[in-house]
Design an enzyme around this catalytic site. Structure first.
Site, PDB file in Angstrom:
ATOM      1  N   LEU A  69      26.077 -10.233 -12.964  1.00  0.00           N
ATOM      2  CA  LEU A  69      26.136 -10.016 -11.527  1.00  0.00           C
ATOM      3  C   LEU A  69      25.488 -11.219 -10.863  1.00  0.00           C
ATOM      4  CD1 LEU A  69      24.996  -6.272 -11.221  1.00  0.00           C
ATOM      5  CD2 LEU A  69      27.337  -7.155 -11.208  1.00  0.00           C
ATOM      6  N   ASP A  70      26.035 -11.646  -9.735  1.00  0.00           N
ATOM      7  CA  ASP A  70      25.421 -12.738  -8.996  1.00  0.00           C
ATOM      8  C   ASP A  70      23.985 -12.369  -8.633  1.00  0.00           C
ATOM      9  OD1 ASP A  70      27.895 -13.964  -9.081  1.00  0.00           O
ATOM     10  OD2 ASP A  70      28.476 -13.276  -7.079  1.00  0.00           O
ATOM     11  N   ARG A  71      23.169 -13.375  -8.409  1.00  0.00           N
ATOM     12  CA  ARG A  71      21.760 -13.143  -8.102  1.00  0.00           C
ATOM     13  C   ARG A  71      21.585 -12.133  -6.965  1.00  0.00           C
ATOM     14  NH1 ARG A  71      18.810 -18.032  -5.383  1.00  0.00           N
ATOM     15  NH2 ARG A  71      20.235 -17.309  -3.747  1.00  0.00           N
TER      16      ARG A  71
ATOM     17  N   ARG B  23      34.247 -12.018  -4.194  1.00  0.00           N
ATOM     18  CA  ARG B  23      33.933 -12.855  -3.041  1.00  0.00           C
ATOM     19  C   ARG B  23      35.036 -13.871  -2.784  1.00  0.00           C
ATOM     20  NH1 ARG B  23      28.079 -14.907  -4.678  1.00  0.00           N
ATOM     21  NH2 ARG B  23      28.062 -15.747  -2.542  1.00  0.00           N
TER      22      ARG B  23
END
Length: 322
Positions: free
Chosen positions: A146-148, A246
């Site tokens: 998962l992205d930060r 995104r």
């Protein structure tokens, strides 16, 4: 540079030209054989992270190399030797002898990388599960990321058998990964599929983009709630490319709310958010030990729930005014 990389320094760009002796080798095996002290696992990670080009195009770890092919490798800056165990707080949703499911908070990096050597999910996991600390692998047990600043559910493997099982499920697209996302703008349909290949942006290497010839990427979506000029979306990943949701919605001119990388430089409003409205809401997979299917759900964290409440209030106010 052909065939050899004895003088290669980490952090530089390496270019290899495939020779006859390596004809037909897998790309990850070829790179591991040419770069000193580079494991095949790490070579695969470099390929998956879009740090490797085969004849100026992204490729898969299993792609065969041919005589005369040009392989370009961007090696990251050197990482600290070994992983540091840190007793960081973790929200454990489920654990057994094979796997652990974590509800990751926004702001936590999943695994060590340049600029983020401590305080990551991996540092916390190896403190809690020392058996996961595999020498030379900076992301032991990590199957998906998962992205930060994306919150929500993530599963990690505690042993090699479990890791192979989860990886096989992911590659066969049998793992269920559903996100809640708010996008700017109204969707023209109630549901749909975004099928658009993703690769590193041709000029901005920090960003990903929809690029012809990129890796296949599919996102299934449906509108859960219209919120005036915004929409609450349920997005299901069929593939798991970097920044996929995104990038896909931004490519439709429907960027994720408050996305600092793919959204507008001057957003109309952020509704109090300091990160993108993206949450890994549901996760399902077959347990490696028994094959039994399990699913887990994570509610919206406080910042996203508060933003959604503001969105609903604004949308309802607009309706009352009409």
């Amino acid at each position: 540079m052909s065939g050899s990389s004895e003088d290669m320094v980490h952090g530089e760009l390496l270019q290899l030209i495939v020779e006859a002796a390596d004809e037909g080798h897998r790309l990850d095996r070829y790179i591991a054989g040419k770069v000193p002290d580079l494991s095949r696992t790490y070579a695969r990670h470099l390929i998956e992270d879009a740090r490797v080009l085969l004849n100026n195009r992204q490729a898969r770890p299993a792609s065969p190399v041919r005589v005369g092919d040009v392989v370009t490798v961007q090696l990251p800056e050197p990482q600290p030797v070994g992983l540091v165990a840190e007793a960081l707080p973790l929200q454990i949703v489920y654990e057994d002898d094979d796997v652990v499911v974590i509800d990751k908070p926004a702001g936590m990096v999943v695994h060590p990388a340049p600029g983020h050597n401590r305080g990551t999910l991996v540092n916390a996991l190896i403190a809690r599960y020392p058996e996961m600390a595999i020498s030379g692998d900076l992301r032991p047990g990590i199957v998906h990321r998962l992205d930060r600043d994306t919150s929500g559910l993530l599963v990690a493997a505690r042993n090699d058998r479990a890791l192979h099982s989860l990886q096989a499920q992911q590659q066969a697209r049998r793992m269920l990964k559903i996100y809640l996302v708010v996008v700017e703008g109204r969707m023209n349909e109630a549901e749909g599929v975004i099928d658009a290949p993703i690769a590193r942006h041709p000029t901005d290497r920090v960003r990903m983009a929809v690029v012809a010839g990129g890796r296949p990427a599919r996102t299934h979506w449906r509108v859960l709630e219209e919120l005036g000029e915004y929409a609450l979306i349920e997005a299901r990943l069929e593939t798991g490319r970097t920044h996929q949701i995104r990038v896909h919605f931004a490519s439709r001119n429907r960027p994720v709310l408050a996305d600092p990388l793919y959204g507008p430089k001057r957003p109309r409003a952020t509704f109090g958010l300091t990160r993108q409205f993206l949450h890994a809401h549901r996760l399902g997979f077959a347990l490696p030990s028994s094959g039994a299917w399990v699913e887990f759900t994570s509610p919206l964290p406080d910042d996203l729930a508060a933003a959604l409440a503001r969105l609903r209030q604004r949308a309802n106010s607009a309706i009352r005014r009409t």
